[in-house]
Write a protein that holds these residues in place. Structure first.
Motif, PDB file in Angstrom:
ATOM      1  N   LYS A   1       0.810  -1.215   0.000  1.00 18.94           N
ATOM      2  CA  LYS A   1       0.000   0.000   0.000  1.00 18.94           C
ATOM      3  C   LYS A   1       0.844   1.267   0.000  1.00 18.94           C
ATOM      4  N   THR A   2       2.126   1.159   0.367  1.00 17.59           N
ATOM      5  CA  THR A   2       2.952   2.360   0.385  1.00 17.59           C
ATOM      6  C   THR A   2       3.525   2.613  -1.004  1.00 17.59           C
ATOM      7  N   LYS A   3       3.703   3.887  -1.337  1.00 16.60           N
ATOM      8  CA  LYS A   3       4.240   4.250  -2.644  1.00 16.60           C
ATOM      9  C   LYS A   3       5.627   3.652  -2.855  1.00 16.60           C
ATOM     10  N   GLU A   4       6.421   3.627  -1.783  1.00 13.49           N
ATOM     11  CA  GLU A   4       7.791   3.139  -1.899  1.00 13.49           C
ATOM     12  C   GLU A   4       7.830   1.665  -2.299  1.00 13.49           C
ATOM     13  N   LYS A   5       6.970   0.835  -1.673  1.00  9.96           N
ATOM     14  CA  LYS A   5       6.970  -0.594  -1.984  1.00  9.96           C
ATOM     15  C   LYS A   5       6.412  -0.867  -3.379  1.00  9.96           C
ATOM     16  N   ILE A   6       5.412  -0.096  -3.764  1.00 12.01           N
ATOM     17  CA  ILE A   6       4.860  -0.247  -5.117  1.00 12.01           C
ATOM     18  C   ILE A   6       5.927   0.105  -6.148  1.00 12.01           C
ATOM     19  N   GLN A   7       6.612   1.223  -5.909  1.00 11.00           N
ATOM     20  CA  GLN A   7       7.657   1.658  -6.846  1.00 11.00           C
ATOM     21  C   GLN A   7       8.766   0.626  -6.924  1.00 11.00           C
ATOM     22  N   LYS A   8       9.193   0.080  -5.796  1.00  5.67           N
ATOM     23  CA  LYS A   8      10.266  -0.916  -5.785  1.00  5.67           C
ATOM     24  C   LYS A   8       9.859  -2.160  -6.576  1.00  5.67           C
TER      25      LYS A   8
END
Length: 693
Positions: free
Chosen positions: A388-395
């Motif tokens: 759900k976090t932008k950082e994990k989605i981007q990674k």
């Protein structure tokens, strides 16, 4: 490969039926397709049709099969014994008639060559035992010398070269590369042209054999032959395969050499051949064994961890059992530690070079059936659904792009205002943001698209010799609308391959577009976006562009950059609305949809349409008209060429049918395909070429 049960029992003492042996072989990965009862002369035999995978070259012989059987039967508690083929009475009465030498020019192509000379041989028909043995596995007897070489090849797995000594000039044998084009008349009655890609066995004057896999036609052993040279070699498998394919040579020798024979068995195989020839004909040994082995092939060293075995197999096997299996497989334990073993794997096991290969060997002998499988299958949803976090989605997405071979680029947010940027802003109803006091007059505006920075990086790479482009960039764009300053984040992706060959450029045109579209669809699949639509769109700088929409809102713009940016190459570009993508993922709920209990079926439809009609138009038309039974539609092939009218192109589209309620019949799918044919004809003017399954 055909294996004679009676022949097998010469090397392993077993009191089991041929059917039981076939079952055991199948259990350890040597699948037996069939067991055929056969009467050879007065003897009953059973012939096992064994499917041996290409990596198991060590099992492509009767002794190789016996060696594997010995390991598994001993482990299972059977009282058995493994006997190596007899060479104890190898002739020692050597009469050195020749001062013969062997030379290897390219030691990478021929790692080992062993040779031996026999004289005063008597070439006749073979004795009954030898005839019957070869006939049992489907080999036609020729004469006693050739039959023995065939026998040894099927016994030990090594091809034996045999040449008429009286045809060899210069009392030497040379294994060398072909330097100038030569013609070679081979024993299969074909004339071949050899070049520098090939290597040969030759005397000082002429070639005798192509890479040991087929001989020159005049060197056949016949009733007039009195003196022979026997050779046994280890050739580089890749070179043999390359030569065999290039010259369309299909021989048993090629079959074995290209899979890899045992490099440490050549001398033994020669002694075995000489022993058998001496047994069937009164001949003299006229040389010692000549053995050229400049760079011996060492055993493979592997570290085996006990914990790794448990992790892969899912069951703890005792250290005592593991060591017992290794020793039965002729794998030497070099060093023992508390948590691991250091072992030496013999070179004939070319398929065992990694720890995981070694664990597979242990499991093969230990028994797959001893590993209990749970009655329940636990399946976890893809973890990406819960990011759900932008950082994990981007990674997650960046890792996926990197795995596809893409590189991330970073461009500055300042650009030079030009007519292209003005046109783009006008098209999207944006107003450019100017810098009042730029430190560099060349960079006087905030970027309103990632496109122009991507174009600069592609040109920069082309000018420095990088011909293949796979770039992505994430960044903000800036613009004004209705007197408001706005900023949005986009992900841009570019794919291109520069080629001066115009024909190749045309071939790339369609494939690169679908490559890029497929990559985006794979990203969607990974993050759980499935129900999107695709429509043809217009863009000031993209040709043949499409928009991918989610809930009627633009998510992706994709197409080919127009020729005014790149004249000599096709560049395909996609821009993803990153903020909307993040919103979709964060709002998305995981919903379980049961798998269909009924099978999926596929039908392919080929047809001609006008060049102006895109796949997207066809796709949307089909989805609109017929969607009940069609689960998925994929483009299989797209062709434009000289065999078609100039204004036409050919599509082949695959339709995947599935129902949640019943098994679909051929008639049901036929009716759907006929409907599709009808509206393709009526609405697109398509000419149907054919339907296939």
């Amino acid at each position: 490969m055909r294996i004679s049960y009676n022949w097998l029992r010469k090397y392993i003492s077993i009191d089991l039926s041929a059917k039981k042996i076939s079952d055991i072989l199948t259990e350890i990965g040597l699948s037996v397709k069939n067991v055929i009862k056969k009467k050879i002369g007065k003897t009953e035999d059973s012939i096992l049709d064994v499917e041996i995978t290409p990596n198991r070259s060590d099992a492509m012989s009767h002794y190789g099969i016996a060696r594997d059987l010995y390991a598994v039967l001993t482990f299972r508690g059977y009282k058995t014994h493994l006997s190596k083929p007899i060479i104890s009475n190898y002739p020692k009465d050597i009469n050195k008639k020749y001062s013969f030498k062997i030379f290897i020019e390219d030691k990478n192509k021929c790692r080992r060559f062993s040779g031996l000379i026999l004289s005063k041989i008597e070439t006749n028909s073979s004795p009954n035992w030898l005839n019957n043995q070869l006939k049992s596995i489907g080999i036609k007897p020729i004469n006693n010398i050739i039959d023995i070489t065939n026998f040894v090849m099927n016994e030990l797995g090594l091809p034996i070269q045999v040449f008429d000594m009286d045809q060899i000039e210069g009392e030497s044998l040379i294994i060398k590369n072909v330097k100038n084009k030569i013609y070679f008349n081979s024993e299969d009655n074909r004339k071949r042209i050899l070049n520098e890609k090939d290597f040969i066995i030759s005397d000082k004057i002429k070639p005798l054999s192509i890479a040991g896999i087929i001989n020159e036609t005049n060197l056949n052993i016949n009733i007039k032959t009195k003196n022979i040279f026997l050779g046994c070699a280890y050739f580089n498998p890749l070179d043999i395969r390359s030569i065999g394919i290039r010259h369309m040579i299909k021989t048993d020798a090629r079959f074995r050499f290209e899979r890899g024979v045992d490099p440490n068995l050549t001398v033994y195989a020669l002694k075995r051949t000489a022993f058998l020839i001496k047994k069937v004909t009164n001949c003299n040994m006229s040389s010692d064994i000549m053995d050229i082995y400049p760079n011996p092939i060492d055993p493979f060293t592997i570290k085996l961890r006990y914990q790794k075995i448990h992790d892969l197999i899912g069951k703890k096997i005792s250290e005592k059992i593991i060591k017992k299996i290794l020793l039965l497989l002729e794998i030497v334990i070099l060093d023992e530690k508390k948590k691991s073993l250091l072992v030496l794997v013999p070179p004939y096991r070319i398929d065992v070079q990694r720890e995981v290969d070694l664990i597979e060997e242990i499991l093969r002998i230990y028994g797959l059936t001893k590993i209990k499988i749970s009655k329940k299958i636990q399946i976890s949803p893809l973890p990406n659904f819960f990011y759900k976090t932008k950082e994990k989605i981007q990674k997650t997405i960046f890792n996926q792009l990197v795995n596809y071979g893409f590189q991330e680029i970073i461009n500055p947010p300042l650009i030079s205002q030009n007519k292209d940027s003005l046109l783009l802003n006008f098209f999207f109803n944006r107003e450019e943001i100017r810098i009042l006091n730029p430190s560099n007059k060349s960079y006087n505006s905030m970027r309103s698209s990632l496109l122009f920075g991507m174009i600069d990086r592609i040109k920069h790479n082309y000018n420095r010799g990088n011909q293949k482009i796979k770039f992505f960039e994430i960044g903000k764009i800036y613009y004004k609308r209705n007197h408001q300053f706005l900023e949005k984040t986009y992900l841009s992706i570019a794919l291109s391959e520069k080629d001066k060959n115009k024909k190749k450029i045309m071939e790339q045109k369609n494939s690169l577009f679908f490559d890029l579209k497929g990559i985006i669809e794979q990203i969607f699949q990974r993050i759980g976006i499935f129900h999107y639509t695709q429509i043809n769109s217009t863009h000031p700088f993209l040709r043949e562009s499409i928009s991918i929409k989610y809930k009627n809102k633009n998510l992706v713009e994709l197409g080919k950059l127009k020729e005014n940016f790149f004249k000599d190459q096709e560049v395909f570009y996609a821009e993803i609305d990153w903020e909307y993508l993040i919103y979709i993922i964060q709002k998305k709920k995981v919903i379980f949809v049961p798998f269909s209990k009924y099978p999926t079926s596929k039908r392919d439809l080929s047809f001609l349409v006008d060049k102006t009609i895109s796949f997207e138009k066809i796709y949307q038309l089909i989805k609109k008209k017929e969607k009940n039974l069609i689960k998925k539609i994929k483009i299989y092939d797209l062709y434009e060429g000289k065999d078609l009218p100039k204004e036409k192109k050919s599509y082949t589209i695959s339709f995947f049918f599935e129902s949640q309620e019943e098994t679909l019949t051929d008639l049901m799918m036929y009716e759907v395909m006929k409907k599709i044919e009808k509206f393709l004809k009526n609405e697109l003017g398509a000419k149907i070429r054919g339907i296939s399954q």
